[in-house]
Every structure is written in structure tokens, then in C-alpha cells.
Design a protein around this motif. Structure first.
Motif, short mmCIF file in Angstrom:
data_model
loop_
_atom_site.label_atom_id
_atom_site.label_comp_id
_atom_site.label_asym_id
_atom_site.label_seq_id
_atom_site.Cartn_x
_atom_site.Cartn_y
_atom_site.Cartn_z
N GLY A 1 0.71 -1.28 0.07
CA GLY A 1 0.35 0.12 -0.06
C GLY A 1 0.71 1.34 0.10
O GLY A 1 2.22 1.29 0.16
N THR A 2 0.11 2.36 -0.04
CA THR A 2 0.86 3.72 -0.07
C THR A 2 1.75 3.80 1.24
O THR A 2 2.43 4.71 1.28
N GLU B 1 1.81 0.13 -5.43
CA GLU B 1 1.09 1.20 -5.16
C GLU B 1 1.89 2.66 -4.87
O GLU B 1 1.43 3.58 -5.21
N LYS C 1 -4.18 -8.52 0.78
CA LYS C 1 -4.62 -7.41 -0.20
C LYS C 1 -4.31 -7.51 -1.76
O LYS C 1 -5.16 -7.53 -2.41
N ASP D 1 -7.00 -8.06 -5.10
CA ASP D 1 -6.66 -7.09 -6.14
C ASP D 1 -6.52 -8.04 -7.38
O ASP D 1 -7.04 -7.91 -8.42
N ASN E 1 -5.99 4.27 -6.30
CA ASN E 1 -5.49 3.20 -5.43
C ASN E 1 -5.99 3.56 -3.90
O ASN E 1 -6.23 2.49 -3.24
N ASN F 1 -9.47 2.05 -3.54
CA ASN F 1 -9.29 0.42 -3.43
C ASN F 1 -8.75 -0.12 -2.04
O ASN F 1 -9.26 -1.10 -1.56
N GLU F 2 -7.66 0.39 -1.43
CA GLU F 2 -7.13 -0.14 -0.30
C GLU F 2 -8.08 -0.06 0.63
O GLU F 2 -8.20 -0.74 1.41
N ASP G 1 -9.82 -3.42 2.24
CA ASP G 1 -9.81 -3.51 3.84
C ASP G 1 -11.24 -3.95 4.42
O ASP G 1 -11.16 -4.87 5.09
N ASP H 1 -4.16 11.46 -1.00
CA ASP H 1 -4.43 9.96 -0.78
C ASP H 1 -5.37 9.71 0.69
O ASP H 1 -6.53 9.22 0.68
N ARG I 1 -9.11 8.49 0.77
CA ARG I 1 -9.62 7.51 1.78
C ARG I 1 -10.69 7.93 2.68
O ARG I 1 -11.82 6.85 2.80
#
Ligand code: NAD
Ligand code: MG
Length: 401
Positions: free
Chosen positions: A105-106, A128, A218, A222, A337, A340-341, A345, A386, A390
Motif C-alpha cells: 500500500g501507499t 502502489e 490485499k 486485487d 489506489n 481500492n485500499e 480492507d 491520498d 481515503r
């Protein structure tokens, strides 16, 4: 040859474990110098004991205390560093030659970028990071004399099929000479042939049961949605300076052809191998030399056939969303991104349905469009956007719960 010190960011994950396995096969050549983990501190202790790492990085004081309490007396304890700043500083540590960026992830972006800015050889698994910060990341590699070796199996395959230009690990700004298209292969994941109506009710464990690869949860989800392939299209755009129209995705259920490069004369070069991440990891560590990875012989004679088919848009809407985001620009890629994260989750913890993942990403991209007027230039801008995406995605998940 002097022993190369390796920092493994995310050592307790699937890629981290495979990396330590390859390093341990070459004790005179590589040393696992620094390790990092987020939650499985007991596993980190075992890894540090086995590898003799000098530094470990953990997320907070509780984790640091746990590490110290689990460490056996009579053994020299590694230096324990704490928090995200320590993670980035360790990736840039003067003692370190090679950084494996394998945080998911980021969350892995700041440390991966710090490694590039410190001119390290960066083995990039953390796709990511490139999706959120493609331009900034590639510029950092160029400006600071770093080397960027793609570890994602598709990109590693493409890298291997490109012309043998010495500078290809130096973030070239133009496509390699003579290349017409990149052909990215995808397994199609566990739901390639599942009835569409049944996708609504699939469980996290079903989504994580990948037919060919064993990976973190994760990226497994994906792979099922094929958002992973979408992230990889964006990743390929940055790594190889290719436009979206020149990057084609094809489903190849056997996962033996890891990707291909098509040249202007009609030649197609492919890289094949068993689905084992130790191959691309060993390639990245040893480049331009080849070193043993522990992957056994590959018996092509046992392969009945290799299939290729187009991805069905109705089954994999995430792939189209990713192409749209790439065409729309950096801001949309960050939003894609981040959404999606959050959605993955929530799906993994039972909060939303599998089929809601693309809906949340699509809705988040629409809602965030108003904020996309300026392209984020700095790491702070990127992380700020980001966070914003989120928050929007989390709200969209709440509305559906
Ligand atoms: P994983 O979930 O198995 O491991 C993730 C690692 O990151 C763990 O060590 C964890 O402790 C650490 N981590 C998680 N959240 C963190 C945070 N907030 N801060 C710091 N550390 C954190 O994941 P994985 O399958 O090893 O994948 C790692 C990366 O490599 C991902 O970006 C994935 O897309 C990419 N990748 C993985 C594979 C594969 O085969 N597993 C293949 C290609 C690319
Ligand atoms: Mg991949």
C-alpha cells in the motif's frame, strides 16, 4: 566482491520472506542488514535471529517493547528503530546498498522514495508507490543515480525482455527502442469462470485463494478483481514510458508466461518461469548477473497448453477504471489506489460485498474529480490527496454497510 547490505522493508510479508530466502542462499554476497515489520513482531524476532540483522524497524513503542521482551538473552540484540520516519531514514542509511520495497500500500511510499532519493538500488515490489507517485518516483531515481529493478513478476518479465541497455535500470524517459507494445499477462484469479451472479456472495477467503500464486491478502483480492492488473498497467506506464494504448492485458490462466514485449518487426519476446517470486527477486538482487533463487527445474513437457484470452469487462470492471484513471492523470491514480485500499480492507473485514469494491472505487473517483484540478507535485501533496480520497471512500463504505 564486498558483501551488499540489504534493507528489507516489509520483511514479514510474502515478498519479504521470499527475499530473505534468496539472500540466505548467498551469504558471501548479500546480508540482510535491516528488517521492518508492522504487526507480526514474533516473526520479526525469528527473522532477525536467523539473519543476524543489525537493525529492525517497528511501527510504535508497544511493538518495540514486544520485540525486546521476545528477544532471547545472550544474543546480541539489533538496534530497534521506531516509526515511519525511522523507516524512511533506514531505507536511506549510508550502510545500505539495496532496498527491497515490499510494504503493502501507499504506507510504503515514503520509505521507497527515500531509498530512491538516497541513490540506492531499489527492488520495487510495492506497486502502489508507483501508482500514487509515478512521476515523482521516477524523477527521484533519475536525479539521484538510483537503480530501479521491478519485482512485480510482469514488470520483471518485461524488463528481462527489453533490449540489453545498460541504463535500463536508471528510469529511462523514453520507451526502449523498437518496442511496439507491452503484453501484460494476468491469471484471471479465482473467479475467472465463476458465474457472474455468484460474485455477490463470495467470501474473503474465497477471494484470497489464488489459483497459482501465494501472496498477501490485499494483493490476492486485487488479483481477483483485476484491479491488481490495473495497478500494473499504471506501473508499466511509469517504468517503461509506455502510453496506455500500447499496454495490453491478456488473461493467461497458467501463469507461466509472466509477460511479453512486442517489437515493431512483429517479434514477441516472453519470459517464462514457475510462479515463484524468488525468480524476479534474485534477478533484481543480482542484475545484471544471474544468481540462484532456489526455484527448481521447470518441466515444459508437463505443460499441456498455454491459453490466452481477453478479460471480460463485465467481470472485471476494475481494469477499465484503472485505464480511465491513468488517462485522467496522477490525481485520479492516487484516488483509484486509495479507494481500492479502503474498499479491500472493508471487504476483508466483512464490511462490504466483493461486488461493491468496483462501485466504491468508481464513486470515489467521481466524487474526487472536483479536487483534481492541480496535480500533486510533492510527497506531502500526494499523501494529503491520498488521505482525502481515503476519507471519501470510507464514507462511501459506511453508506453501504
Ligand atoms: P503482505 O501483506 O504479505 O506483507 C506486507 C508487509 O508490509 C508486511 O511485512 C507488513 O508488516 C508490512 N506492512 C503492512 N502495513 C504496513 C504499514 N502501514 N507500515 C509499515 N509496514 C507495513 O504483502 P505482500 O504480498 O508481500 O506484498 C507486498 C507488496 O508487494 C505489495 O505492494 C504487493 O502488491 C507487491 N507484490 C506482491 C507479490 C506477491 O507475490 N506477494 C507480487 C507482486 C507484487
Ligand atoms: Mg504482478
Amino acid at each position: 566482491m564486498k558483501v551488499q547490505n540489504v534493507c528489507v522493508l516489509g520483511s514479514t510479508g510474502s515478498i519479504g520472506v521470499s527475499t530473505l530466502d534468496v539472500i540466505a542462499r548467498h551469504p558471501g554476497r548479500y546480508r540482510a542488514y535491516a528488517l521492518s515489520a508492522y504487526s507480526r513482531i514474533d516473526k520479526l524476532v525469528a527473522q532477525a535471529l536467523a539473519s543476524g540483522a543489525r537493525i529492525v524497524v517497528v511501527p510504535n513503542d508497544t511493538a518495540a517493547q514486544r520485540f525486546r521482551s521476545l528477544w532471547p538473552s545472550g544474543r546480541q540484540m539489533p538496534e530497534v528503530r521506531v516509526g515511519p520516519e525511522a523507516l524512511a531514514a533506514t531505507a536511506a542509511d549510508a550502510e545500505i546498498n539495496i532496498v527491497m520495497a515490499a510494504i503493502v500500500g501507499t504506507a510504503g511510499l515514503p520509505a521507497a522514495l527515500a531509498a530512491a532519493q538516497a541513490g540506492k538500488r531499489v527492488l520495487l515490489a510495492n506497486k502502489e508507490a508507483l501508482v500514487a507517485a509515478g512521476e515523482l518516483f521516477m524523477q527521484a531515481v533519475r536525479n539521484h543515480g538510483a537503480e530501479l529493478l521491478p519485482i512485480d513478476s510482469e514488470h520483471n518479465a518485461i524488463f528481462q525482455c527489453l533490449p540489453e541497455d545498460e541504463d535500463r535500470a536508471r528510469a529511462p524517459e523514453r520507451p526502449a527502442r523498437g518496442v511496439r507494445r507491452l503484453l501484460l499477462t494476468a491469471s484471471g484469479g479465482p473467479f475467472r469462470t465463476t458465474e457472474l451472479a455468484a460474485l455477490r456472495d463470495v467470501t474473503p477467503d474465497q477471494a484470497c485463494a489464488h489459483p497459482n500464486w501465494s501472496m498477501g491478502r490485499k494483493i490476492s483480492v486485487d488479483s481477483a478483481t483485476m484491479l491488481n492488473k490495473g495497478l500494473e498497467v499504471i506501473e508499466a506506464h511509469w517504468l517503461f514510458s509506455m502510453e496506455p494504448d500500447s499496454i495490453q492485458v491478456l488473461i493467461h490462466p497458467q501463469s507461466l508466461v509472466h509477460s511479453m514485449v512486442e517489437y515493431v518487426d512483429g517479434s514477441i519476446l516472453a519470459q517464462l518461469g514457475q510462479p515463484d517470486m524468488r525468480t524476479p527477486i534474485a534477478y533484481g538482487l543480482g542484475f545484471p548477473e544471474r544468481i540462484a533463487s532456489g526455484v527448481g527445474l521447470f518441466d515444459l513437457m508437463r505443460m499441456q497448453k498455454l491459453d490466452f484470452e481477453p478479460p471480460e469487462p463485465g467481470r472485471f470492471p476494475c481494469l477499465g477504471l484503472a485505464y480511465d484513471a491513468l488517462r485522467a492523470g496522477q490525481s485520479s491514480c492516487i484516488n483509484l489506489n486509495a479507494a481500492n485500499e479502503v474498499a479491500v480492507d472493508r471487504f476483508l473485514s466483512g464490511g462490504i460485498r466483493y461486488t461493491e469494491i468496483p462501485q466504491i472505487i468508481g464513486d470515489c473517483l467521481d466524487r474526487m474529480e472536483a479536487f483534481n484540478s492541480t496535480t500533486p507535485q510533492t510527497l506531502e501533496d500526494i499523501l494529503e490527496q491520498d488521505r482525502r480520497a481515503r476519507a471519501v471512500a470510507a464514507e462511501l463504505c459506511m453508506l453501504r454497510a
